[in-house]
Design a protein around this motif. Structure first.
Motif, PDB file in Angstrom:
ATOM      1  N   GLY A  16       0.617  -1.107   0.001  1.00  0.00           N
ATOM      2  CA  GLY A  16      -0.132   0.157  -0.057  1.00  0.00           C
ATOM      3  C   GLY A  16       0.666   1.273   0.048  1.00  0.00           C
ATOM      4  O   GLY A  16       0.294   2.439   0.224  1.00  0.00           O
ATOM      5  N   ARG A  17       2.078   1.119  -0.370  1.00  0.00           N
ATOM      6  CA  ARG A  17       3.103   2.329  -0.366  1.00  0.00           C
ATOM      7  C   ARG A  17       2.621   3.120  -1.596  1.00  0.00           C
ATOM      8  O   ARG A  17       2.671   2.692  -2.622  1.00  0.00           O
ATOM      9  CB  ARG A  17       4.260   1.972  -0.238  1.00  0.00           C
ATOM     10  N   THR A  18       3.031   4.438  -1.581  1.00  0.00           N
ATOM     11  CA  THR A  18       2.789   5.470  -2.740  1.00  0.00           C
ATOM     12  C   THR A  18       4.045   5.245  -3.224  1.00  0.00           C
ATOM     13  O   THR A  18       5.029   4.794  -2.716  1.00  0.00           O
ATOM     14  CB  THR A  18       2.207   6.783  -2.185  1.00  0.00           C
ATOM     15  N   ALA A  19       4.118   6.014  -4.605  1.00  0.00           N
ATOM     16  CA  ALA A  19       5.530   6.036  -5.270  1.00  0.00           C
ATOM     17  C   ALA A  19       6.299   6.680  -4.354  1.00  0.00           C
ATOM     18  O   ALA A  19       7.717   6.227  -4.358  1.00  0.00           O
ATOM     19  CB  ALA A  19       4.954   6.849  -6.664  1.00  0.00           C
ATOM     20  N   ALA A  20       6.134   7.861  -3.855  1.00  0.00           N
ATOM     21  CA  ALA A  20       7.068   8.473  -2.915  1.00  0.00           C
ATOM     22  C   ALA A  20       7.566   7.613  -2.015  1.00  0.00           C
ATOM     23  O   ALA A  20       8.782   7.680  -1.520  1.00  0.00           O
ATOM     24  CB  ALA A  20       6.376   9.825  -2.303  1.00  0.00           C
ATOM     25  N   GLY A  21       6.682   6.910  -1.141  1.00  0.00           N
ATOM     26  CA  GLY A  21       7.094   5.782   0.127  1.00  0.00           C
ATOM     27  C   GLY A  21       7.976   4.890  -0.668  1.00  0.00           C
ATOM     28  O   GLY A  21       8.949   4.459   0.032  1.00  0.00           O
ATOM     29  N   ILE A  22       7.609   4.052  -1.736  1.00  0.00           N
ATOM     30  CA  ILE A  22       8.687   3.465  -2.428  1.00  0.00           C
ATOM     31  C   ILE A  22       9.924   3.910  -2.725  1.00  0.00           C
ATOM     32  O   ILE A  22      11.063   3.443  -2.454  1.00  0.00           O
ATOM     33  CB  ILE A  22       7.976   2.789  -3.705  1.00  0.00           C
ATOM     34  N   ALA A  23      10.012   5.110  -3.134  1.00  0.00           N
ATOM     35  CA  ALA A  23      11.285   5.789  -3.699  1.00  0.00           C
ATOM     36  C   ALA A  23      12.013   5.974  -2.126  1.00  0.00           C
ATOM     37  O   ALA A  23      13.190   5.846  -2.481  1.00  0.00           O
ATOM     38  CB  ALA A  23      10.940   7.253  -4.247  1.00  0.00           C
ATOM     39  N   ALA A  24      11.416   6.346  -1.464  1.00  0.00           N
ATOM     40  CA  ALA A  24      12.163   6.548   0.067  1.00  0.00           C
ATOM     41  C   ALA A  24      12.768   5.244   0.413  1.00  0.00           C
ATOM     42  O   ALA A  24      13.991   5.145   1.060  1.00  0.00           O
ATOM     43  CB  ALA A  24      11.209   7.370   0.982  1.00  0.00           C
ATOM     44  N   ARG A  25      11.849   4.289   0.312  1.00  0.00           N
ATOM     45  CA  ARG A  25      12.239   2.771   0.885  1.00  0.00           C
ATOM     46  C   ARG A  25      13.357   2.502   0.175  1.00  0.00           C
ATOM     47  O   ARG A  25      14.437   1.862   0.765  1.00  0.00           O
ATOM     48  CB  ARG A  25      11.342   1.891   1.124  1.00  0.00           C
ATOM     49  N   LEU A  26      13.636   2.407  -1.320  1.00  0.00           N
ATOM     50  CA  LEU A  26      14.594   1.906  -2.019  1.00  0.00           C
ATOM     51  C   LEU A  26      15.634   3.030  -2.212  1.00  0.00           C
ATOM     52  O   LEU A  26      16.625   2.493  -3.207  1.00  0.00           O
ATOM     53  CB  LEU A  26      13.892   1.449  -3.380  1.00  0.00           C
ATOM     54  N   ALA A  27      15.640   4.161  -1.857  1.00  0.00           N
ATOM     55  CA  ALA A  27      16.373   5.371  -2.111  1.00  0.00           C
ATOM     56  C   ALA A  27      16.662   5.683  -3.565  1.00  0.00           C
ATOM     57  O   ALA A  27      17.760   5.496  -4.162  1.00  0.00           O
ATOM     58  CB  ALA A  27      17.931   4.650  -1.482  1.00  0.00           C
ATOM     59  N   ILE A  28      15.665   5.573  -4.368  1.00  0.00           N
ATOM     60  CA  ILE A  28      15.743   6.016  -5.755  1.00  0.00           C
ATOM     61  C   ILE A  28      14.494   7.092  -6.121  1.00  0.00           C
ATOM     62  O   ILE A  28      13.743   7.579  -5.019  1.00  0.00           O
ATOM     63  CB  ILE A  28      15.218   4.840  -6.568  1.00  0.00           C
ATOM     64  N   SER A  29      14.521   7.717  -7.117  1.00  0.00           N
ATOM     65  CA  SER A  29      13.828   8.820  -7.521  1.00  0.00           C
ATOM     66  C   SER A  29      12.414   8.149  -7.611  1.00  0.00           C
ATOM     67  O   SER A  29      12.025   7.010  -8.223  1.00  0.00           O
ATOM     68  CB  SER A  29      14.222   9.602  -8.692  1.00  0.00           C
ATOM     69  N   GLU A  30      11.277   8.908  -7.483  1.00  0.00           N
ATOM     70  CA  GLU A  30       9.952   8.660  -7.738  1.00  0.00           C
ATOM     71  C   GLU A  30       9.738   8.520  -9.569  1.00  0.00           C
ATOM     72  O   GLU A  30       8.887   7.609  -9.887  1.00  0.00           O
ATOM     73  CB  GLU A  30       8.941   9.863  -7.487  1.00  0.00           C
ATOM     74  N   ARG A  31      10.533   9.148 -10.254  1.00  0.00           N
ATOM     75  CA  ARG A  31      10.657   8.853 -11.585  1.00  0.00           C
ATOM     76  C   ARG A  31      10.861   7.568 -11.869  1.00  0.00           C
ATOM     77  O   ARG A  31      10.251   6.911 -12.881  1.00  0.00           O
ATOM     78  CB  ARG A  31      11.484   9.964 -12.402  1.00  0.00           C
ATOM     79  N   THR A  32      12.079   7.005 -11.228  1.00  0.00           N
ATOM     80  CA  THR A  32      12.381   5.596 -11.532  1.00  0.00           C
ATOM     81  C   THR A  32      11.544   4.596 -10.806  1.00  0.00           C
ATOM     82  O   THR A  32      11.114   3.669 -11.560  1.00  0.00           O
ATOM     83  CB  THR A  32      13.957   5.427 -10.829  1.00  0.00           C
ATOM     84  N   VAL A  33      10.750   4.875  -9.947  1.00  0.00           N
ATOM     85  CA  VAL A  33       9.650   4.030  -9.398  1.00  0.00           C
ATOM     86  C   VAL A  33       8.535   3.851 -10.357  1.00  0.00           C
ATOM     87  O   VAL A  33       8.195   2.761 -10.875  1.00  0.00           O
ATOM     88  CB  VAL A  33       9.126   4.618  -8.264  1.00  0.00           C
ATOM     89  N   HIS A  34       8.319   4.940 -11.217  1.00  0.00           N
ATOM     90  CA  HIS A  34       7.185   5.031 -12.090  1.00  0.00           C
ATOM     91  C   HIS A  34       7.623   4.081 -13.368  1.00  0.00           C
ATOM     92  O   HIS A  34       6.867   3.411 -13.895  1.00  0.00           O
ATOM     93  CB  HIS A  34       6.551   6.271 -12.514  1.00  0.00           C
ATOM     94  N   ARG A  35       8.865   4.348 -13.776  1.00  0.00           N
ATOM     95  CA  ARG A  35       9.349   3.446 -14.694  1.00  0.00           C
ATOM     96  C   ARG A  35       9.263   2.125 -14.612  1.00  0.00           C
ATOM     97  O   ARG A  35       9.033   1.140 -15.335  1.00  0.00           O
ATOM     98  CB  ARG A  35      10.790   3.955 -15.018  1.00  0.00           C
ATOM     99  N   HIS A  36       9.740   1.528 -13.289  1.00  0.00           N
ATOM    100  CA  HIS A  36       9.622   0.363 -12.720  1.00  0.00           C
ATOM    101  C   HIS A  36       8.246  -0.116 -12.829  1.00  0.00           C
ATOM    102  O   HIS A  36       8.065  -1.389 -13.132  1.00  0.00           O
ATOM    103  CB  HIS A  36      10.357   0.033 -11.463  1.00  0.00           C
ATOM    104  N   LEU A  37       7.248   0.463 -12.460  1.00  0.00           N
ATOM    105  CA  LEU A  37       5.839   0.245 -12.336  1.00  0.00           C
ATOM    106  C   LEU A  37       5.373   0.267 -13.960  1.00  0.00           C
ATOM    107  O   LEU A  37       4.489  -0.969 -14.010  1.00  0.00           O
ATOM    108  CB  LEU A  37       5.169   1.340 -11.689  1.00  0.00           C
ATOM    109  N   GLU A  38       5.769   0.753 -14.940  1.00  0.00           N
ATOM    110  CA  GLU A  38       5.564   0.580 -16.117  1.00  0.00           C
ATOM    111  C   GLU A  38       5.852  -0.842 -16.733  1.00  0.00           C
ATOM    112  O   GLU A  38       5.015  -1.502 -17.282  1.00  0.00           O
ATOM    113  CB  GLU A  38       6.053   1.653 -16.994  1.00  0.00           C
ATOM    114  N   HIS A  39       7.130  -1.103 -16.342  1.00  0.00           N
ATOM    115  CA  HIS A  39       7.660  -2.437 -16.678  1.00  0.00           C
ATOM    116  C   HIS A  39       6.862  -3.683 -15.864  1.00  0.00           C
ATOM    117  O   HIS A  39       6.471  -4.667 -16.882  1.00  0.00           O
ATOM    118  CB  HIS A  39       9.090  -2.596 -16.269  1.00  0.00           C
ATOM    119  N   VAL A  40       6.496  -3.365 -14.675  1.00  0.00           N
ATOM    120  CA  VAL A  40       5.772  -4.433 -13.867  1.00  0.00           C
ATOM    121  C   VAL A  40       4.400  -4.550 -14.628  1.00  0.00           C
ATOM    122  O   VAL A  40       3.823  -5.751 -14.832  1.00  0.00           O
ATOM    123  CB  VAL A  40       5.743  -3.978 -12.530  1.00  0.00           C
TER     124      VAL A  40
END
Length: 259
Positions: A200-224
Motif C-alpha cells: 500500500g505504499r505510494t510512489a514517494a514511499g517506495i522511492a524513499a524505501r529503496l533510495a531511488i527517485s519517484e521517476r524511477t519508481v514509475h518506470r519500474h511500475l510501467e515495466h511491472v
C-alpha cells in the motif's frame, strides 16, 4: 452466425498468441478489455476464494461505486448469485445469463442485491463466463448491461470463448508449476517495487524505501504492469498474487494508488 464466427475468430487469434509464449500471470486486464470490445458491455473480473477473500474489478469504473461498505455487501452476496447457483445445481458451467435462470433458483438475497445495487446503475442483466471453479474457488468474467438481456448470439459467442479462457488458465498454471522462478521475468528491483506496492505504499514511499527517485519508481511500475498484463496497481497486485510472486501477507491490495 457470421457475426458470432467473426467475434470468435478474433478470440482464437488472441488466445493463440498468448499460448505461443510463456505467460505466468493470468492477463485478466487484457482479457477484460477484449471482452468489452466484443460484447460492448460493462465487464468485471471476479474472484472468490472465501467470503473474506473475494472481489471484483470493473473494466470501466463507475464513479463512487463501490464504496468499501457496498463492496463488502456484494462480496457477501456472491454465493447467492443466481448464475453461480445455476452452476452448482445443474453442474452445467456454460455461460449463463441471470435472466435465463429459473425464478425458483433466485433467493431473496440475490433479488435484494440486484435491486438495490445493480438496477440503479443499469447493470442488472449479467452473463457469467466461468473459467475456473474448484471447491470454493471461483474465477470468472461477468458481462453486465441494462434493461435488455443478452441475446442468444451473445451467449453463443461467450460459450465459444469460454474454453479458450479455460485453456489459457490451465497453461498458465502448468507453466508456473514448471518454472516458478522465471514466471514473469521481473527483475529484482521490479519485484521489490511490486512488493512495496502490495503493502500500500505510494510512489514517494517506495522511492524513499529503496533510495531511488519517484521517476524511477514509475518506470519500474510501467515495466511491472506490462509484464503482468496489468493496467494499474490493483490488477498488478492481483496478477502477482495469482502468479505466487507475493508473500501470503500481501494478498489484498490497499486503497492507495501511486499512479
Amino acid at each position: 452466425m457470421a457475426a458470432t464466427e467473426r467475434r470468435t475468430s478474433e478470440w482464437v487469434d488472441l488466445i493463440g498468441d498468448l499460448l505461443a509464449r510463456p505467460v505466468a500471470a493470468f492477463p485478466h486486464a487484457l482479457l477484460t478489455a477484449r471482452l468489452h470490445d466484443t460484447f460492448g458491455s460493462q465487464v468485471g473480473w471476479s474472484w472468490f476464494d472465501s467470503p473474506d477473500r473475494c472481489g471484483f474489478e470493473l473494466h470501466t469504473p463507475i464513479p463512487g461505486f463501490p464504496t468499501p461498505e457496498v463492496r463488502k455487501v456484494i462480496n457477501a452476496a456472491v454465493p447467492h448469485h443466481p448464475v453461480l447457483r445455476w452452476f452448482n445445481v445443474t453442474g452445467d458451467h456454460a455461460p449463463m445469463s441471470i435472466g435465463r435462470v429459473p425464478a425458483a433458483m433466485v433467493d431473496q438475497v440475490a433479488r435484494d442485491t440486484r435491486q438495490e445495487f445493480f438496477v440503479p446503475l443499469g447493470v442488472e442483466h449479467q452473463v457469467v463466463i466461468l473459467y475456473e471453479m474448484s471447491g470454493a474457488t471461483v474465477r470468472a468474467f461477468i458481462l453486465s448491461r441494462g434493461r435488455q438481456d443478452f441475446t442468444d448470439s451473445d451467449l453463443k459467442t461467450a460459450t465459444m470463448v469460454q474454453p479458450l479462457l479455460v485453456l489459457l488458465d490451465r497453461q498458465i498454471s502448468a507453466y508456473r508449476a514448471w518454472a516458478p522462478n522465471a514466471s514473469t521475468d521481473l527483475t529484482g528491483r521490479e519485484l521489490a517495487v511490486l512488493r512495496l506496492l502490495a503493502e500500500g505504499r505510494t510512489a514517494a514511499g517506495i522511492a524513499a524505501r529503496l533510495a531511488i527517485s519517484e521517476r524511477t519508481v514509475h518506470r519500474h511500475l510501467e515495466h511491472v504492469y506490462r509484464k503482468l498484463g496489468a493496467r494499474d496497481r490493483v490488477t498488478a497486485v492481483l496478477a502477482a498474487r495469482d502468479a505466487d510472486l507475493l508473500p501470503p501477507t500481501a494478498l489484498e491490495p490497499a486503497p492507495t494508488n501511486p499512479r
